[in-house]
Design an enzyme around this catalytic site. Structure first.
Site, PDB file in Angstrom:
ATOM      1  N   ALA A  72      15.217  36.252   7.402  1.00 34.60           N
ATOM      2  CA  ALA A  72      16.408  36.578   6.625  1.00 34.60           C
ATOM      3  C   ALA A  72      16.891  37.948   7.084  1.00 34.60           C
ATOM      4  O   ALA A  72      16.146  38.705   7.722  1.00 34.60           O
ATOM      5  CB  ALA A  72      16.070  36.583   5.143  1.00 34.60           C
ATOM      6  N   GLU A 118      10.144  29.704   7.951  1.00 30.78           N
ATOM      7  CA  GLU A 118      10.290  28.837   6.772  1.00 30.78           C
ATOM      8  C   GLU A 118      11.370  27.770   6.986  1.00 30.78           C
ATOM      9  O   GLU A 118      11.241  26.640   6.519  1.00 30.78           O
ATOM     10  CB  GLU A 118      10.596  29.692   5.532  1.00 30.78           C
ATOM     11  CG  GLU A 118       9.381  30.543   5.135  1.00 30.78           C
ATOM     12  CD  GLU A 118       9.708  31.619   4.122  1.00 30.78           C
ATOM     13  OE1 GLU A 118      10.638  32.406   4.384  1.00 30.78           O
ATOM     14  OE2 GLU A 118       9.030  31.682   3.084  1.00 30.78           O
TER      15      GLU A 118
END
Ligand code: DAK
Length: 264
Positions: A72, A118
């Site tokens: 992220a 992820e």
């Protein structure tokens, strides 16, 4: 790999149709495909389009040779409070991938770190280049994985290795990932996207309702008891006997010809 149709070449996500296979390429090279809000918004839109498009039977999600995604976007998150993070809908974008009804294949080369790892784990299958590197380095920036890293890694790799990864940030190479069952195959870097698309075409050639049922049953089994999973599987199996593709598939077998599936 044959011809393809370019759907969008927006700066952050390049979306293409290769016959029945949708391909999404993250395209933020200056930040190693860090998964910013705008990038994940574009990905969500592109996925929505592929979901609505009945001609698309499987989707490949890829980055570049250097990076699948390095996580992220740290610069977006660094000043946020706990309440602001909770109020943010960013996580729902990862869920859109794991809940996507058609099969998804991550084509991974280079860094797949943090949210990037992820995202790869949220896909159904993973094709890696020899340079792929998987890791959850969040601990070293004061947090933990928040989009399924501790959960999916512990299920896929077992407790000891998952804990080593999330407690130390240890990275896993492509070969190690293959030996641990984290990826389906490892190929030379110049082939990783073609190989993922090839695998997606193999799935896309199968009857779509059976594909959807197979995915649903397998994912359901990950979260349910043995008895519940067996019942769930059996019901989906029986349901398929009311489809045209089951009749066609079995008829074609008996007539020794290739089936012509219609998705009904
Ligand atoms: N965010 C923002 N920018 C990034 C980035 C990231 N994750 N990773 C790389 N970049 C940027 C760098 O800042 C640099 O930008 P400039 O300085 O050139 O402007 C550019 O990409 C190239 O990176 P490097 O210069 O660092 O390249 P190197 O080859 O030296 O190193 C590296 C590559 C991948 C080892 C290094 O960039 C690195 O360590 N990156 C950070 C990896 C990381 O810590 N990832 C985890 C991030 S935390 C959520 C759930 C989950 C998450 C978020 C929310 N919710 C529940 C809402 C996930 C969190 C994370 O993923």
């Amino acid at each position: 790999m044959g011809g393809f149709e370019l759907i969008t070449a927006q700066s952050l996500i390049v979306s293409e149709k290769h016959g029945a296979v949708g391909v999404l390429r993250m395209n933020r090279p200056e930040a190693l495909n860090a998964l910013s809000h705008p990038l994940m918004d574009r990905m969500e839109e592109a996925l929505k389009n592929f979901e609505a498009d009945s001609a698309i039977c499987a989707v490949v999600i890829a980055g570049s040779e250097r990076a699948f995604a390095a996580g992220a976007d740290i610069s977006e998150m660094q000043g946020k409070t706990s309440a602001e993070m909770r109020a943010d809908s960013h996580l729902s974008r990862w869920d859109k991938v794991s809940n996507f009804p058609k099969p998804t294949i991550a084509a991974i080369s280079g860094y797949a770190l943090g949210g990037g790892c992820e995202l790869a784990l949220a896909c159904d299958l993973r094709v890696a280049s020899e340079t792929a590197v998987f890791g959850q380095p969040e601990i070293s920036i004061g947090v933990i994985p928040g989009a399924g890293g501790t959960v999916r890694l512990s299920r896929l790799l077992g407790r000891a290795l998952a804990l080593e990864m999330v407690l130390t940030g240890r990275r896993i190479s492509a070969d190690e990932a293959l030996s641990l069952g984290l990826v389906n195959r490892v190929v030379p870097v110049e082939l990783f996207l073609d190989e993922a698309i090839k695998l997606a075409h193999q799935i896309a050639a199968m009857p779509p309702l059976a594909v959807a049922a197979a995915k649903k049953s397998t994912l359901h089994a990950m979260d349910s008891s043995l008895e519940d999973s067996l019942n769930f599987e059996r019901n989906l199996f029986y349901d398929l006997f009311d489809t045209e593709d089951q009749k066609e598939g079995m008829r074609a077998f008996i007539q020794k010809r290739r089936p012509n599936f219609v998705g009904k």
